[in-house]
Design an enzyme around this catalytic site. Structure first.
Site, PDB file in Angstrom:
ATOM      1  N   ASP A  30       9.281  -2.416  26.988  1.00 47.40           N
ATOM      2  CA  ASP A  30       9.857  -1.123  27.389  1.00 47.40           C
ATOM      3  C   ASP A  30       8.782  -0.068  27.240  1.00 47.40           C
ATOM      4  O   ASP A  30       7.971  -0.123  26.315  1.00 47.40           O
ATOM      5  CB  ASP A  30      11.081  -0.771  26.539  1.00 47.40           C
ATOM      6  CG  ASP A  30      12.009   0.194  27.280  1.00 47.40           C
ATOM      7  OD1 ASP A  30      13.071  -0.252  27.756  1.00 47.40           O
ATOM      8  OD2 ASP A  30      11.650   1.392  27.410  1.00 47.40           O
ATOM      9  N   GLY A 257      33.916   5.717  36.376  1.00 46.73           N
ATOM     10  CA  GLY A 257      32.665   6.446  36.136  1.00 46.73           C
ATOM     11  C   GLY A 257      31.638   5.445  35.657  1.00 46.73           C
ATOM     12  O   GLY A 257      31.663   4.282  36.067  1.00 46.73           O
ATOM     13  N   CYS A 260      27.194   2.548  36.695  1.00 46.09           N
ATOM     14  CA  CYS A 260      27.096   1.574  37.796  1.00 46.09           C
ATOM     15  C   CYS A 260      27.956   1.900  39.016  1.00 46.09           C
ATOM     16  O   CYS A 260      27.417   2.100  40.101  1.00 46.09           O
ATOM     17  CB  CYS A 260      27.425   0.175  37.284  1.00 46.09           C
ATOM     18  SG  CYS A 260      26.164  -0.448  36.158  1.00 46.09           S
TER      19      CYS A 260
END
Ligand SMILES: NC(=O)c1ccc[n+]([C@@H]2O[C@H](COP(=O)([O-])OP(=O)(O)OC[C@H]3O[C@@H](n4cnc5c(N)ncnc54)[C@H](O)[C@@H]3O)[C@@H](O)[C@H]2O)c1
Length: 435
Positions: A30, A257, A260
């Site tokens: 990351d 919501g 995605c």
């Protein structure tokens, strides 16, 4: 297998941990240094049931490690998964800059054959672009394949979904890559569906859009129920009992919501238009979803009349229960609108408060430490996310602590009859309001 995962968020971290748990060697990469440092210290940056245990078990077994270096991941792995964000742009199309950047970063350090797997949700034909980019940026002619392997996990039960998937979709145009991908998933008991890259990419957008459509379908029916005095819960049971339809995703509420559904529906619309085959049905899905929150807020306003200076408790801030994810949460939109109207909002969420503070959302709302603290002296309670904790709450105590026992149940969590018997004025979604 030796595997690298680029992007260690909700999807990347869970995927990495679960692949390590079935005995692969996994490096999670990351570029957020703070996140990697926390992971290296054993701190899990997200809440997902069971995840902490799986991560710790596999770190201790030396099968899972964390780094900020893409080069390290690429050098030590046969397979490289990409699980970086694919956020929406203002026009609904996908911002593919994260994917493109990772493709370049991989290309720059690619020295021998690798399979590059797109796990992020992307529009159809992205795989072709990733391959083109890698070809353009590699320093020497090196072989590689690009595969699409969309992820279908649900936040809140991501570990269990990853370990026991309904199906594994592998989109590959290369037998060599396919053989390696099958080895990755050999330990899993799930049907493997092999397709070409474009079809696999399309499956993900089509699946999420269909689920969003199911939600909007029942929400549209909830409006008809309210207008006619029918009960949407009974209607959903009645249609959901049909095996061809199924009961799941037929829960009326304040709309979908999360990180995605809204973006994937918008992205599917955008790519369909770009391809000259506009999927206009999905525009209606979006419209119904927005209307649902508007109708709910109208109901609150019609009842409380003036919202300014009204003390309103809100239960639930995450976009669904059992997660700490508040990205694009309808509950947050709701709180924001109540605050805009001048209401005094006291909100409580079992797991979402830290992320609300981190993302600086709901500015002006008081974040309570418990469900009971939130309702103290409140003139109304709004339930925005259906956490199990709220289902088990002592409703007599809630009623006694409230100034006026008015409840707006945005997820139809409570039984209207019971609520009436307890002395609440109850408003749900698509049900006869009892007061
Ligand atoms: N969250 C879900 O439930 C879910 C489910 C299925 C698919 N998806 C898809 O998976 C993808 C990732 O979603 P997420 O929810 O895990 O996102 P996330 O924001 O939680 O995680 C993405 C991570 O990628 C990292 N990152 C960004 N650029 C990077 C780079 N160049 N190198 C290394 N790391 C980088 C970020 O720091 C972040 O930690 C999206 O395309 C999403 O649509 C999400």
């Amino acid at each position: 297998m030796d595997i690298a995962i680029i992007g260690s968020g909700y999807v990347g971290l869970v995927t990495g941990a679960c692949l390590a748990d079935v005995r692969h060697n996994v490096i999670c990469v990351d570029n957020d240094q703070r996140k990697v440092e926390r992971l290296q210290k054993g701190v899990i940056p997200i809440y997902e049931p069971g995840l902490e245990e799986v991560v710790h078990r596999n770190v201790s077994a030396n099968r899972l490690r964390f780094t900020t270096s893409t080069a390290e991941g690429v050098a030590n792995s046969q397979i490289i998964f990409i699980a970086v964000p694919t956020p929406p742009q203002p026009d609904g199309s996908v911002d593919l800059t994260y994917i493109e950047k990772v493709a370049r970063e991989i290309a720059e350090v690619l020295k021998e054959y690798r399979v590059i797997v797109d796990k992020s949700t992307v529009p159809v034909k992205t795989g072709e672009k990733v391959a083109e980019t890698i070809r353009r940026y590699t320093k020497s002619a090196v072989e590689f394949d690009v595969v699409s392997n969309p992820e279908f996990l649900r936040e809140g039960c991501a570990v269990s979904d990853l370990m026991n998937p309904d199906r594994i979709v592998i989109g590959s145009n290369s037998d060599r890559a396919l053989a390696l991908m099958k080895k990755v998933y050999e330990p899993f008991i799930a049907p493997i569906m092999v397709t070409d890259v474009n079809s696999a990419e399309l499956i993900k957008h089509a699946a999420n859009s269909f689920l969003a459509l199911k939600i909007s379908y029942i929400n549209a029916i909830s409006a008809i129920c309210e207008a006619s005095g029918a009960d949407v819960e009974r209607v959903a049971d009645g249609i959901g009992a049909d095996k061809r339809i199924g009961r799941s995703f037929l829960n009326a509420g304040i709309g979908y919501g999360g990180s995605c559904f809204p973006k994937d529906v918008a992205a599917f619309i955008a790519i369909s238009e770009q391809l000259g085959a506009p999927f206009t049905l999905l525009r209606e899905v979006q419209r119904v979803n927005q209307t649902q929150l508007d109708r709910f807020i109208k109901k609150i306003k019609d009842t409380l009349w003036v919202l300014k200076d009204k003390r309103i408790a809100v239960w639930g801030l995450t976009f669904k229960p059992d997660t700490d994810d508040v990205r694009n949460s309808v509950a947050i939109d709701l709180v924001t609108q109540l605050l805009k109207e001048g209401a005094i909002v006291r909100a409580y969420d079992p797991k979402g408060v830290e992320k609300v503070e981190e993302l600086k959302l709901c500015h002006g709302a008081h974040l309570a430490k418990s469900a009971m603290e939130a309702v103290e002296n409140a003139e109304a309670l709004v339930l925005a996310t259906e956490w199990g904790e709220f289902e088990r709450v002592d409703l007599v105590q809630v009623r006694d602590r409230m100034h006026t026992p008015l409840i707006f149940d945005g997820r139809n969590l409570f039984d209207p009859k019971t609520m009436k018997e307890l002395g609440f004025t109850y408003f749900g979604i698509g049900r006869a309001d009892l007061h």
